[in-house]
Scaffold this motif. Sequence first.
Motif, PDB file in Angstrom:
ATOM      1  N   ILE A  18       0.838  -1.217   0.000  1.00 10.10           N
ATOM      2  CA  ILE A  18       0.000   0.000   0.000  1.00 10.10           C
ATOM      3  C   ILE A  18       0.868   1.261   0.000  1.00 10.10           C
ATOM      4  CG2 ILE A  18      -1.703   1.328   1.311  1.00 10.10           C
ATOM      5  CD1 ILE A  18      -2.636  -1.533   2.408  1.00 10.10           C
ATOM      6  N   PHE A  19       1.882   1.292   0.881  1.00 10.10           N
ATOM      7  CA  PHE A  19       2.691   2.507   1.024  1.00 10.10           C
ATOM      8  C   PHE A  19       3.785   2.640  -0.038  1.00 10.10           C
ATOM      9  CE2 PHE A  19       1.767   2.378   5.872  1.00 10.10           C
ATOM     10  CZ  PHE A  19       0.584   3.073   5.672  1.00 10.10           C
ATOM     11  N   ASN A  20       4.428   1.531  -0.381  1.00  9.12           N
ATOM     12  CA  ASN A  20       5.596   1.617  -1.259  1.00  9.12           C
ATOM     13  C   ASN A  20       5.313   1.262  -2.711  1.00  9.12           C
ATOM     14  OD1 ASN A  20       7.008   2.290   1.037  1.00  9.12           O
ATOM     15  ND2 ASN A  20       7.789   0.237   1.394  1.00  9.12           N
ATOM     16  N   GLU A  21       4.261   0.473  -2.932  1.00 14.32           N
ATOM     17  CA  GLU A  21       3.951   0.085  -4.315  1.00 14.32           C
ATOM     18  C   GLU A  21       2.666   0.749  -4.818  1.00 14.32           C
ATOM     19  OE1 GLU A  21       4.085  -4.181  -4.557  1.00 14.32           O
ATOM     20  OE2 GLU A  21       6.125  -4.272  -3.757  1.00 14.32           O
ATOM     21  N   ASP A  22       2.118   1.634  -3.963  1.00  8.96           N
ATOM     22  CA  ASP A  22       0.966   2.474  -4.349  1.00  8.96           C
ATOM     23  C   ASP A  22      -0.261   1.660  -4.756  1.00  8.96           C
ATOM     24  OD1 ASP A  22       0.186   5.129  -4.322  1.00  8.96           O
ATOM     25  OD2 ASP A  22       0.318   5.310  -6.498  1.00  8.96           O
ATOM     26  N   GLU A  23      -0.435   0.505  -4.139  1.00  4.84           N
ATOM     27  CA  GLU A  23      -1.614  -0.309  -4.444  1.00  4.84           C
ATOM     28  C   GLU A  23      -2.774   0.100  -3.530  1.00  4.84           C
ATOM     29  OE1 GLU A  23      -1.009  -4.507  -4.911  1.00  4.84           O
ATOM     30  OE2 GLU A  23       1.053  -4.222  -5.610  1.00  4.84           O
ATOM     31  N   TYR A  24      -4.006  -0.196  -3.976  1.00  2.00           N
ATOM     32  CA  TYR A  24      -5.186   0.203  -3.195  1.00  2.00           C
ATOM     33  C   TYR A  24      -5.397  -0.762  -2.022  1.00  2.00           C
ATOM     34  CZ  TYR A  24      -6.367   3.607  -6.745  1.00  2.00           C
ATOM     35  OH  TYR A  24      -6.330   4.700  -7.588  1.00  2.00           O
ATOM     36  N   ALA A  25      -5.673  -0.183  -0.864  1.00  3.99           N
ATOM     37  CA  ALA A  25      -5.776  -0.973   0.361  1.00  3.99           C
ATOM     38  C   ALA A  25      -6.823  -2.078   0.265  1.00  3.99           C
ATOM     39  CB  ALA A  25      -6.082  -0.054   1.550  1.00  3.99           C
ATOM     40  N   ASP A  26      -8.002  -1.776  -0.292  1.00  2.00           N
ATOM     41  CA  ASP A  26      -9.060  -2.793  -0.329  1.00  2.00           C
ATOM     42  C   ASP A  26      -8.646  -4.000  -1.172  1.00  2.00           C
ATOM     43  OD1 ASP A  26      -9.179  -1.256  -2.635  1.00  2.00           O
ATOM     44  OD2 ASP A  26     -11.352  -1.322  -2.801  1.00  2.00           O
ATOM     45  N   LYS A  27      -7.951  -3.734  -2.301  1.00  4.72           N
ATOM     46  CA  LYS A  27      -7.499  -4.842  -3.162  1.00  4.72           C
ATOM     47  C   LYS A  27      -6.410  -5.665  -2.469  1.00  4.72           C
ATOM     48  CE  LYS A  27      -9.713  -3.582  -7.091  1.00  4.72           C
ATOM     49  NZ  LYS A  27     -10.612  -2.622  -6.510  1.00  4.72           N
ATOM     50  N   VAL A  28      -5.482  -4.967  -1.809  1.00  7.38           N
ATOM     51  CA  VAL A  28      -4.388  -5.644  -1.097  1.00  7.38           C
ATOM     52  C   VAL A  28      -4.951  -6.550  -0.012  1.00  7.38           C
ATOM     53  CG1 VAL A  28      -2.433  -5.279   0.478  1.00  7.38           C
ATOM     54  CG2 VAL A  28      -2.642  -3.887  -1.583  1.00  7.38           C
TER      55      VAL A  28
END
Length: 403
Positions: A18-28
């Motif tokens: 989420i923080f370093n790869e800029d992915e969306y929290a809900d998907k992660v």
Amino acid sequence: MRLHRNLCFAVIDGLHQIFNEDEYADKVIQTLLKRDKRWGSRDRAFVAETTYDIVRWKRLYAEIAEVKEPFNRDNLWRLFAVWATLKGIKLPDWKYFTNTPTRKIKGKFDELSKIRKFRESIPDWIDEIGSKELGEDTWTKELAIQNKQADVILRTNILKTTKEQLQNILFDEGIETEFIKGYPLALKLKERANVFVTNAFKDGLFEVQDASSQLVAEMLDVKPGIKVVDTCAGAGGKTLHMASLMENKGQIIAMDIYESKLKKLKVRARRNGVHNIDLKVIESTKPIKKLYNKADRVLIDAPCSGLGVLRRNPDAKWKLEPQFLDQIRSIQQDILQQYSKMVKSGGKLVYATCSVLPSENENQINAFLESEAGKAFTFVEDKKVLAHKSGYDGFYMALLEKH
């Protein structure tokens, strides 16, 4: 509470994405929860809630832990240690927690809690805009509730059941709910539960939809047999609501620029027993122009900053940038100018956002009404829903009528 190594590792991996790869929290989090089939509901709840919690309080925890982005894994463990300490959880004797200054963490938390941008863990620029547009007092209250976990609200699918029947069916599946005054189709869960595994959900008896969002279709005043265009339909929560209010009679044209979202709507419509929806991907202005002066009702659920729903999407505040806000305001006005032309004489238009900023809401409506295209419309009413007053998502909706 005893911390389990494999669950904590899942949280750290999720935070890294989420923080370093800029992915969306809900998907992660969706992916993380499938990581180990042996995990029970309590394990999965720990992973989801802890990850969301640390995302929500990132700025405060990073300040306490004295770490800066990009976070390496040691930094992420330090954020985790701050979270655990403030929750009163005893840290196990793992190398990641060696020399954790427990007393210093609590002291620093007390000190930083006096400053709003740290206490509510918000970027400076969002704090400044919110304060400027809503005023210090209202913004302070709104920010505080946006850091609390949102209730789970269901919307009854009246094509298949009634609110009372749904409540009884869910009770038999071990889920207790209560009615909410002023929201005719809403049920609120008394305790959080995974409603998506219930037979009631699989049978299409309800959708998960916040109470504020349920007000939008009601305001549009749809009726069986009319033609409705949902211009920014997305995955179709409001589209499905309108279809049920129309008793499956008439036509809803659900449009969006993302085909993937409309594909999700197609699946949801099948489950809901809805068959009066036509899907249209907006790839050019052609499908919009074809509908000029054709629709009895038009819904513009406009793209926005999402500052009314931060408690559902806490990572959004870290992904938002000032230039995005400028762009989105321009897009909102452009959408109003173009899509309003689909409304026929005597028809109605609802403009809605899940933002609490007047610059995305009433200011946009005022600018539209003063424009050439807006002269064909009369302002009927609007609703400004603030989360700290309603207890539900921050929302705005305005009803206009074409002469």
